[in-house]
Scaffold this motif. Sequence first.
Motif, PDB file in Angstrom:
ATOM      1  N   GLN A   1      -9.118   2.665  -1.653  1.00 38.21           N
ATOM      2  CA  GLN A   1     -10.270   1.778  -1.555  1.00 38.21           C
ATOM      3  C   GLN A   1      -9.851   0.323  -1.779  1.00 38.21           C
ATOM      4  N   GLN A   2      -8.985   0.127  -2.767  1.00 37.58           N
ATOM      5  CA  GLN A   2      -8.603  -1.242  -3.095  1.00 37.58           C
ATOM      6  C   GLN A   2      -7.653  -1.833  -2.064  1.00 37.58           C
ATOM      7  N   THR A   3      -6.781  -1.018  -1.498  1.00 34.51           N
ATOM      8  CA  THR A   3      -5.901  -1.579  -0.468  1.00 34.51           C
ATOM      9  C   THR A   3      -6.716  -1.842   0.797  1.00 34.51           C
ATOM     10  N   LYS A   4      -7.761  -1.055   0.958  1.00 34.34           N
ATOM     11  CA  LYS A   4      -8.635  -1.286   2.106  1.00 34.34           C
ATOM     12  C   LYS A   4      -9.291  -2.673   1.984  1.00 34.34           C
TER      13      LYS A   4
ATOM     14  N   ALA B   1       0.843  -1.206   0.000  1.00 31.57           N
ATOM     15  CA  ALA B   1       0.000   0.000   0.000  1.00 31.57           C
ATOM     16  C   ALA B   1       0.878   1.256   0.000  1.00 31.57           C
ATOM     17  N   VAL B   2       1.933   1.214   0.780  1.00 35.98           N
ATOM     18  CA  VAL B   2       2.838   2.366   0.835  1.00 35.98           C
ATOM     19  C   VAL B   2       3.504   2.569  -0.526  1.00 35.98           C
ATOM     20  N   ALA B   3       3.998   1.456  -1.101  1.00 36.93           N
ATOM     21  CA  ALA B   3       4.688   1.565  -2.389  1.00 36.93           C
ATOM     22  C   ALA B   3       3.733   2.024  -3.487  1.00 36.93           C
ATOM     23  N   ALA B   4       2.488   1.537  -3.430  1.00 41.23           N
ATOM     24  CA  ALA B   4       1.513   1.922  -4.457  1.00 41.23           C
ATOM     25  C   ALA B   4       1.195   3.413  -4.347  1.00 41.23           C
TER      26      ALA B   4
ATOM     27  N   HIS C   1       3.244  -5.614  -7.894  1.00 44.18           N
ATOM     28  CA  HIS C   1       2.522  -6.828  -7.490  1.00 44.18           C
ATOM     29  C   HIS C   1       3.499  -7.972  -7.284  1.00 44.18           C
ATOM     30  N   ALA C   2       4.437  -8.094  -8.212  1.00 40.64           N
ATOM     31  CA  ALA C   2       5.402  -9.188  -8.108  1.00 40.64           C
ATOM     32  C   ALA C   2       6.317  -8.970  -6.906  1.00 40.64           C
ATOM     33  N   ALA C   3       6.773  -7.742  -6.731  1.00 43.26           N
ATOM     34  CA  ALA C   3       7.732  -7.468  -5.658  1.00 43.26           C
ATOM     35  C   ALA C   3       7.136  -7.758  -4.283  1.00 43.26           C
ATOM     36  N   PHE C   4       5.838  -7.517  -4.133  1.00 49.69           N
ATOM     37  CA  PHE C   4       5.238  -7.706  -2.807  1.00 49.69           C
ATOM     38  C   PHE C   4       4.403  -8.969  -2.728  1.00 49.69           C
ATOM     39  N   ASP C   5       4.504  -9.781  -3.772  1.00 51.97           N
ATOM     40  CA  ASP C   5       3.801 -11.049  -3.764  1.00 51.97           C
ATOM     41  C   ASP C   5       2.322 -10.845  -3.427  1.00 51.97           C
ATOM     42  N   VAL C   6       1.730  -9.913  -4.141  1.00 51.33           N
ATOM     43  CA  VAL C   6       0.326  -9.608  -3.881  1.00 51.33           C
ATOM     44  C   VAL C   6      -0.525 -10.540  -4.727  1.00 51.33           C
TER      45      VAL C   6
END
Length: 673
Positions: free
Chosen positions: A656-659, A413-416, A515-520
């Motif tokens: 909203q999406q990270t929430k 979330a921070v990186a985004a 997404h890849a870096a944080f394995d989301v």
Amino acid sequence: MANHHLGFDLGHADTAIALASGRETERFAAPANLEVQGQSIQPTALARIKREGKEVLVVGGRAIREVSKAQAQGNAALKAAFKTRPKNLGAATADLQDFFRTMLEEAAFDPAPPEGWAGCSIAVGCPSSWSAEEDARAYAEILREALAGTDMAKAEVSVVPESRAALLQAIENPNSPLTLEARRENILVIDVGSSTLDMSLIAPEQKASPLFDAGLDLGASFFDRRVLDAALADRSDARGFLELNPHYRDLWLYYARRTKEQFFIDAPHDDEEPISGAPLQTFFAGGQRQSLTIDITGEEFATLRRAPYDRPLNPSPELSLDPAALQGMSWEEIYEAALTALREAIARRGSAYGRVLLAGGASRMPFTEEIAQRVFAHGPGDTPVLRDPEPSHMVSRGLSRWSRRQESVERFAVAARKLMKERLPELASENFEPLKDRLATALAGVIFDRFVEPVLQLWKDGAFRTGRDVRAEIETRTAEWLASEEGTDFFVREINAWWREEVKHELDRELDKLHAAFDVSRDIQLNLGQAIDPAVFRFSASSLDLPFEAVIQAALLTLAFAVTIAIDAHFGFVPITTGALAAAVAVGGKPLRAWIARIDVPAFARRLPDRLPGREQLFDARVRARVEKQLGQSVEKARRSILDQIEAAVAASVTQQTKRARVLLHGEDGNAR
Ligand SMILES: Nc1ncnc2c1ncn2[C@@H]1O[C@H](COP(=O)(O)OP(=O)(O)OP(=O)(O)O)[C@@H](O)[C@H]1O
Ligand SMILES: [Mg+2]
């Protein structure tokens, strides 16, 4: 920032600890259970043993064994069943703390993370029915305090509902019995534990909103108590001994539990065959060494299955279960009533479930599945209930996943947000030119359709007295349109189309890297298919710094052209009266305003033909180009305010999406426990 995530399933009966590494590439990418004393599951038991004047703490299976030996000498006591709401813990608080700390010390954890315990986060489970504000928070405090003064205090401790953890394990574990298809529907997880029944419903890959957690204090340890009662029924000597030596109770209950498990493992056909999972228990009574066999027959077990439940149930309010109505019911009757209440609560919320996953060690009692199939069947013959192949490990592994997921979601979330802050303004600004052209073209169309053509009709019908009236009419219509939903929709539609064509692909490339870096995982990836999601951000057309005078001018200009053409058409394209008008129109600006103010509208209206020429003629390429140019300049002036709204809209969408991801982890109230 933790790199190692421990999931600590401190159960009422059993404890398991799982480890997941922070990154997929490392050892423990998939959570694995750590061994304590050579076993991945240990009974939740603690013994304080006096050795050479000092107190030694022993946990798990060894505690039981040591106590069995030492108890006879009267210098040790077994502490078990200390998992209760913090407010009821009382003196057992110290037992819980000592157990927690000693288990962690003994967990085979080698090599330790390079950062030591500072690189660890520990997620400990709690029943769903515990409240986030009171119970879970107090529990976390007690656990943190347990580590105070040791090196382990550097680790982060959080408390997480167990069923939420089980659910995460069910969704993410590649060996989960849930098919991909089943994961698309809402999933219900039922954790049948030793002290509680925990239930959680979630829509994992849709809007990732846990619909709710619920639970009650219906535990399978009820059967342990009844098995011990049955063993003691005709043994007044043992009962008398227990009265004088109450610290024996936990030990005998433990063996009663083993006997119960053995009964389910053996599933004897002969109803009279005694089954035991316990060694012979020795004790002294009447100055004599006596022994007690803790065993049970099928016949006896059938009786205790019908016995009334013996503890307060504390059902969570979501279930709308009246505790008084449950009084006197057997374990199975209450289990069925709780599942039925859950099914009804789901329906009341207008929600639904697909598959039902049974977890928890006590789900090995076959009737838990039979009842669940009956309650949750979607129709005749439907069997929606699945059992996890490793029910005793689900919660600990899920907890370690929770901890890792929580960390990666927060970092993501921070990186985004950082990416949006740094890259988005640049990207939007670089691509403003096509947005400007698109808006100018589309606005010109709107001006003609919404302002010019209808006003022209009114004009023709003699609705205006002076040019000022015409102007006022156009002004009103512009203001109305901008404040209307239609005006807002216009901008949102155009901006989103521009976004898809010019900005999205570039941003997607950067998002994919994140997404890849944080394995989301897929269900919580950011999706920025549109810049402005009307459900999340209220775009306001009327608060744009668009110079509206220029828009009105453009409308009047179009109108003047249209009038000229209409009159020309009426007089067979011979420009008689329109010379002055054409000149004004060609110059625009001040002369146009002067013309509009002076013009004798009724006279003009009389000259207008009955039928106006078509749109193509009234709004031809020459006019269009001119109007669009003027509008382009106007949009350019509004550049900052348009970009500001776009950036705010995207930021709102990211939030909203990270929430959504946080909701998956923390529940709808968003409370970290
Ligand atoms: N083979 C078996 N047959 C029947 N019951 C079993 C079997 N194996 C374990 N159990 C029971 O499962 C329960 C332990 O399950 P689990 O470890 O999920 O509970 P817990 O986490 O300790 O309790 P809670 O979640 O209530 O704190 C105990 O009551 C145990 O006797
Ligand atoms: Mg449990």
